[in-house]
Design a protein around this motif. Structure first.
Motif, PDB file in Angstrom:
ATOM      1  N   GLU A 175      27.276 -12.494  17.926  1.00 54.08           N
ATOM      2  CA  GLU A 175      27.880 -11.230  18.324  1.00 54.08           C
ATOM      3  C   GLU A 175      28.807 -10.685  17.240  1.00 54.08           C
ATOM      4  O   GLU A 175      28.885  -9.468  17.037  1.00 54.08           O
ATOM      5  N   ASN A 176      29.475 -11.577  16.503  1.00 53.70           N
ATOM      6  CA  ASN A 176      30.336 -11.131  15.403  1.00 53.70           C
ATOM      7  C   ASN A 176      29.519 -10.749  14.171  1.00 53.70           C
ATOM      8  O   ASN A 176      29.801  -9.745  13.501  1.00 53.70           O
ATOM      9  N   THR A 177      28.509 -11.552  13.867  1.00 54.57           N
ATOM     10  CA  THR A 177      27.730 -11.312  12.653  1.00 54.57           C
ATOM     11  C   THR A 177      26.909 -10.027  12.765  1.00 54.57           C
ATOM     12  O   THR A 177      26.849  -9.235  11.818  1.00 54.57           O
ATOM     13  N   ILE A 178      26.285  -9.814  13.918  1.00 57.25           N
ATOM     14  CA  ILE A 178      25.519  -8.577  14.116  1.00 57.25           C
ATOM     15  C   ILE A 178      26.435  -7.369  13.968  1.00 57.25           C
ATOM     16  O   ILE A 178      26.092  -6.376  13.310  1.00 57.25           O
ATOM     17  N   ALA A 179      27.624  -7.446  14.576  1.00 59.07           N
ATOM     18  CA  ALA A 179      28.567  -6.327  14.494  1.00 59.07           C
ATOM     19  C   ALA A 179      28.986  -6.068  13.049  1.00 59.07           C
ATOM     20  O   ALA A 179      29.075  -4.908  12.609  1.00 59.07           O
ATOM     21  N   ALA A 180      29.226  -7.136  12.294  1.00 60.65           N
ATOM     22  CA  ALA A 180      29.655  -6.979  10.903  1.00 60.65           C
ATOM     23  C   ALA A 180      28.560  -6.356  10.051  1.00 60.65           C
ATOM     24  O   ALA A 180      28.813  -5.467   9.225  1.00 60.65           O
ATOM     25  N   VAL A 181      27.318  -6.800  10.253  1.00 61.17           N
ATOM     26  CA  VAL A 181      26.194  -6.262   9.475  1.00 61.17           C
ATOM     27  C   VAL A 181      25.967  -4.791   9.816  1.00 61.17           C
ATOM     28  O   VAL A 181      25.794  -3.944   8.926  1.00 61.17           O
ATOM     29  N   GLU A 182      25.959  -4.463  11.095  1.00 64.13           N
ATOM     30  CA  GLU A 182      25.718  -3.074  11.496  1.00 64.13           C
ATOM     31  C   GLU A 182      26.839  -2.157  11.015  1.00 64.13           C
ATOM     32  O   GLU A 182      26.577  -1.019  10.577  1.00 64.13           O
TER      33      GLU A 182
END
Length: 363
Positions: free
Chosen positions: A339-346
């Motif tokens: 959930e953190n990594t997807i948010a950071a990439v997007e």
């Protein structure tokens, strides 16, 4: 293995599955029912948690690395977690957007320096390897053309793109014809080259390189042979830059390789070799397909063997016309707080899209 969404879990199974993934991500240790009972407010007994975990194991979402150990998520379990059990973290997205805004300023920077700094910020915040593909030149839009005299019959053609990058080519002008090569006075030559530069800029400004090589220059008023030579040179340059690119910026390798998943030396060597010498193989994994800008590869879903213990999350960045220019991504172990990594990439891809849209002259 890809999770079949028809096999939806009931609320209690979802609760236990979510807690199991989060506990394993934070500890890197197999998870038992008592550990979940102590760490999460599940409002059920340890026996109930054991039964639910057993059902999740039979469904293929959890497995036991050893008979007496607790359970860890499988690739299918992580896929379930990503597809059904989480939403991207808004605080993480806000944090990286703040960092990018504070630390990036494209004015005076080369595009590569800008993207490299964005990758470093993403790697630092996520704790994983950050990857950014350089923009595909065939999608870059022409901003300006300039001709510079090299000799009596040679000029340097400089094409300035909307990324503020440049492409150049030395052009041999035909001899014995009316045009630049017949002029003697430097002032006359400079004025003639400026006129030609303005003419070519007017014809091509706002067009992507991918379209230039297919232009029919005979429809343009090119009565002078030296103009035709320049037009052909522009076609050649555009065609050359339509070839596939595999330039990927990579940062954050040192820190992520300290993760316990990479303790096995052979796996570590293979991954490092891929990142050092096989980056062209990563390119198709990061490119968007079917208008879905976000791509997530988990474990054995990865077609590249060195990555089958990893997860790769990537998202495209675009120009103002939503044309994909490149991708930004994060690679780390499958034991990832998605959930953190997807948010950071997007958030990073969105920020880069804003920058690229601001550079786009085809408005």
């Amino acid at each position: 293995m890809v999770f079949d969404k028809s096999s939806s879990l009931n609320p209690r199974q979802q609760q236990v599955m979510r807690a199991t993934v989060r506990h394993y991500v934070s500890t890197a240790e197999p998870v038992g029912s008592r550990a979940l009972l102590e760490a999460f407010d599940l409002n059920v007994s340890a026996a109930t948690i054991r039964n639910v975990m057993g059902a999740l194991e039979r469904s293929g979402f959890l497995y036991q690395p050893h008979t007496s150990a607790g359970r860890v998520p499988s690739d299918s379990g992580y896929r379930l977690y990503v597809d059904e059990l989480i939403k991207p973290s808004k605080p993480t997205a806000q944090r990286i957007d703040q960092l990018l805004t504070q630390n990036l300023n494209w004015q005076g920077w080369s595009l590569e320096a800008l993207l490299q700094e964005a990758a470093q910020i993403l790697a630092h915040l996520s704790g994983y390897i950050a990857l950014v593909t350089m923009p595909r030149l065939e999608n870059m839009v022409v901003k300006h053309l300039q001709l510079v005299k090299i000799s009596a019959d040679q000029v340097l053609l400089v094409v300035v793109l909307d990324s503020y990058g440049t492409e150049s080519m030395l052009v041999q002008l035909p001899r014995g014809i009316t045009g630049v090569g017949t002029l003697q006075d430097d002032g006359e030559i400079d004025r003639e080259l400026q006129i030609l530069s303005n003419f070519l800029t007017a014809q091509l400004c706002g067009k992507p390189l991918s379209e230039i090589s297919s232009l029919d220059w005979h429809e343009v008023d090119t009565r002078e042979h030296h103009v035709l030579a320049l037009c052909q040179a522009i076609n050649d340059l555009a065609h050359r830059k339509r070839q596939p690119q595999t330039h990927i910026l990579v940062t954050g390798v040192k820190d992520v390789l300290n993760q316990p998943e990479f303790a096995e030396q052979s796996q570590l060597r293979n991954l490092v070799a891929l990142l050092a010498d096989g980056r062209e193989q990563l390119w198709p994994l990061m490119c968007a397909e079917d208008n879905h800008p976000l791509k997530i590869w988990i474990g054995e879903e990865n077609p590249l063997e060195p990555m089958q213990g990893c997860a790769l999350i990537s998202s495209t960045y675009c120009n103002r016309h939503s044309t994909p220019l490149g991708s930004v991504g994060v690679m780390g172990p499958t034991r990832m707080l998605y959930e953190n990594t997807i948010a950071a990439v997007e958030a990073t891809s969105s920020y880069l899209s804003e920058i690229m849209s601001g550079l786009d002259v085809s408005q």
